[in-house]
Motif scaffolding. Structure first.
Motif, short mmCIF file in Angstrom:
data_model
loop_
_atom_site.label_atom_id
_atom_site.label_comp_id
_atom_site.label_asym_id
_atom_site.label_seq_id
_atom_site.Cartn_x
_atom_site.Cartn_y
_atom_site.Cartn_z
N LEU A 1 0.83 -1.20 0.00
CA LEU A 1 0.00 0.00 0.00
C LEU A 1 0.87 1.25 0.00
CD1 LEU A 1 -2.76 1.36 0.17
CD2 LEU A 1 -2.70 1.06 2.66
N ASP A 2 1.99 1.19 0.69
CA ASP A 2 2.88 2.36 0.75
C ASP A 2 3.40 2.73 -0.64
OD1 ASP A 2 4.40 4.31 2.42
OD2 ASP A 2 6.12 3.25 1.59
N LYS A 3 3.69 1.72 -1.45
CA LYS A 3 4.16 1.98 -2.81
C LYS A 3 3.09 2.69 -3.62
CE LYS A 3 7.43 -1.88 -3.08
NZ LYS A 3 7.78 -3.18 -3.75
N VAL A 4 1.84 2.27 -3.43
CA VAL A 4 0.72 2.90 -4.13
C VAL A 4 0.58 4.34 -3.67
CG1 VAL A 4 -1.80 2.91 -4.38
CG2 VAL A 4 -0.55 0.75 -4.47
N ARG A 5 0.65 4.54 -2.37
CA ARG A 5 0.50 5.89 -1.81
C ARG A 5 1.64 6.81 -2.25
NH1 ARG A 5 -1.34 4.25 4.41
NH2 ARG A 5 -3.59 4.08 3.96
N GLN A 6 2.83 6.29 -2.29
CA GLN A 6 3.98 7.11 -2.69
C GLN A 6 3.83 7.59 -4.13
OE1 GLN A 6 6.20 8.37 -0.84
NE2 GLN A 6 6.33 7.10 0.98
N LYS A 7 3.37 6.71 -4.98
CA LYS A 7 3.19 7.06 -6.39
C LYS A 7 2.11 8.13 -6.54
CE LYS A 7 2.37 5.02 -10.95
NZ LYS A 7 2.13 3.76 -11.71
N MET A 8 1.00 7.96 -5.82
CA MET A 8 -0.09 8.92 -5.89
C MET A 8 0.35 10.27 -5.33
SD MET A 8 -3.27 6.46 -4.76
CE MET A 8 -4.56 7.65 -5.12
N THR A 9 1.11 10.22 -4.25
CA THR A 9 1.61 11.45 -3.62
C THR A 9 2.51 12.22 -4.57
OG1 THR A 9 1.43 10.67 -1.33
CG2 THR A 9 3.12 12.33 -1.79
N ALA A 10 3.40 11.50 -5.25
CA ALA A 10 4.33 12.14 -6.19
C ALA A 10 3.55 12.86 -7.30
CB ALA A 10 5.26 11.10 -6.79
N ASN A 11 2.49 12.24 -7.79
CA ASN A 11 1.68 12.84 -8.84
C ASN A 11 0.95 14.08 -8.35
OD1 ASN A 11 2.41 10.89 -10.74
ND2 ASN A 11 0.70 9.54 -10.21
N VAL A 12 0.42 14.00 -7.14
CA VAL A 12 -0.33 15.14 -6.57
C VAL A 12 0.60 16.32 -6.31
CG1 VAL A 12 -1.55 15.96 -4.50
CG2 VAL A 12 -2.19 13.79 -5.56
N LEU A 13 1.77 16.05 -5.76
CA LEU A 13 2.73 17.12 -5.46
C LEU A 13 3.20 17.80 -6.75
CD1 LEU A 13 4.88 15.55 -2.61
CD2 LEU A 13 3.12 17.30 -2.42
N LYS A 14 3.37 16.99 -7.79
CA LYS A 14 3.79 17.56 -9.08
C LYS A 14 2.71 18.46 -9.64
CE LYS A 14 5.69 16.21 -13.57
NZ LYS A 14 6.11 15.06 -14.44
N SER A 15 1.45 18.03 -9.53
CA SER A 15 0.34 18.83 -10.03
C SER A 15 0.16 20.10 -9.19
CB SER A 15 -0.96 18.01 -9.98
OG SER A 15 -0.87 16.88 -10.83
N ALA A 16 0.43 20.00 -7.88
CA ALA A 16 0.24 21.13 -6.98
C ALA A 16 1.19 22.28 -7.29
CB ALA A 16 0.43 20.68 -5.54
N GLU A 17 2.30 21.97 -7.92
CA GLU A 17 3.27 23.01 -8.28
C GLU A 17 2.68 24.02 -9.25
OE1 GLU A 17 6.60 20.95 -9.87
OE2 GLU A 17 7.23 20.08 -7.95
N LYS A 18 1.63 23.61 -9.96
CA LYS A 18 1.01 24.49 -10.95
C LYS A 18 -0.16 25.28 -10.38
CE LYS A 18 2.09 20.98 -14.44
NZ LYS A 18 1.52 20.06 -15.48
N VAL A 19 -0.49 25.02 -9.10
CA VAL A 19 -1.64 25.69 -8.47
C VAL A 19 -1.16 26.77 -7.52
CG1 VAL A 19 -3.69 25.38 -7.04
CG2 VAL A 19 -2.98 23.57 -8.62
N ASP A 20 -1.60 28.00 -7.75
CA ASP A 20 -1.22 29.11 -6.88
C ASP A 20 -2.10 29.13 -5.64
OD1 ASP A 20 0.69 30.06 -8.68
OD2 ASP A 20 -0.81 31.19 -9.81
N GLY A 21 -1.52 29.52 -4.53
CA GLY A 21 -2.30 29.71 -3.30
C GLY A 21 -2.28 28.54 -2.34
N ILE A 22 -1.82 27.35 -2.79
CA ILE A 22 -1.77 26.18 -1.91
C ILE A 22 -0.40 25.52 -2.00
CG2 ILE A 22 -2.70 23.91 -1.39
CD1 ILE A 22 -5.35 24.76 -2.43
N ALA A 23 0.25 25.37 -0.86
CA ALA A 23 1.55 24.71 -0.80
C ALA A 23 1.44 23.54 0.19
CB ALA A 23 2.62 25.69 -0.33
#
Length: 208
Positions: free
Chosen positions: A46-68
């Motif tokens: 499960l940790d491997k699944v979560r790590q992959k999802m987290t990496a994708n979310v953090l990458k997408s968050a870089e393009k969103v202003d106002g939330i870090a």
């Protein structure tokens, strides 16, 4: 508790299949029926699944202003985000693909229609909420390492390669989010789950 009903059904109808479930589908079996090595293997998967999802979310968050990501580590900022995005993170408004992702991240079945996934996630989070109430009464500091690891895993946090003190701080922070001093500051379920992806590898040093 969520796994006891289907597990009990299988036990009564096909008791001879229990060893196979334990070996090949440990996610259907209550944790108390699994060996420590099997629990660890399930968590690592499960940790491997979560790590992959987290990496994708953090990458997408870089393009969103106002939330870090750091904003989710501040109770005040987190509550501010919740008030601003409460409407968008109401489970009734979240589409099926995102609901499926939330279920998968939390380690529950992510197959089904939008309505099925929403009800499943609601049921799971209601169970967690009731467990939170018990934790508030028992005191997080009194949990042994096995109980602590189980509690953080169920809430979308890591026990793999984690310092015990960091897990306790993370669990306490979770409780401050789910049961704030002012009920008006409660975090919507959708946002609470979404935040786990930002905080999966968080350092809770300084959190009480």
């Amino acid at each position: 508790m969520l796994k006891l009903i289907p597990f009990g059904f299988v036990f009564m109808i096909l008791p001879e299949s229990i060893p196979l479930l334990v070996m090949y589908v440990p996610g259907m079996v209550p944790g108390t029926c699994l060996k420590d090595s099997q629990v660890q293997k399930t968590r690592e998967k499960l940790d491997k699944v979560r790590q992959k999802m987290t990496a994708n979310v953090l990458k997408s968050a870089e393009k969103v202003d106002g939330i870090a990501p750091a904003d989710f580590l501040s109770l005040t900022k987190f509550q501010r985000i919740a008030k601003h995005y409460a409407y968008d993170f109401d489970l009734i408004r979240i589409d099926r693909p995102h609901l499926a992702s939330y279920c998968r991240f939390m380690g529950i079945n992510n197959i089904g229609t939008q309505g099925m996934l929403r009800k499943r996630l609601e049921k799971y989070m209601n169970y967690i909420n009731e467990d939170d109430k018990l934790l508030l009464k028992e005191n997080v500091d009194e949990l042994n390492i096995k109980e602590l690891s189980h509690a953080v895993e169920e809430r979308g946090m890591r026990s793999i390669d984690q310092d015990e003190e960091n897990m306790r701080r993370g669990l306490k922070y979770w409780l401050s989010l789910t049961h704030p001093a002012n009920p008006e500051n409660t975090i919507p379920v959708g946002l609470l789950v979404f935040s786990r992806m930002f905080l999966l590898n968080a350092n809770y040093k300084g959190k009480q």
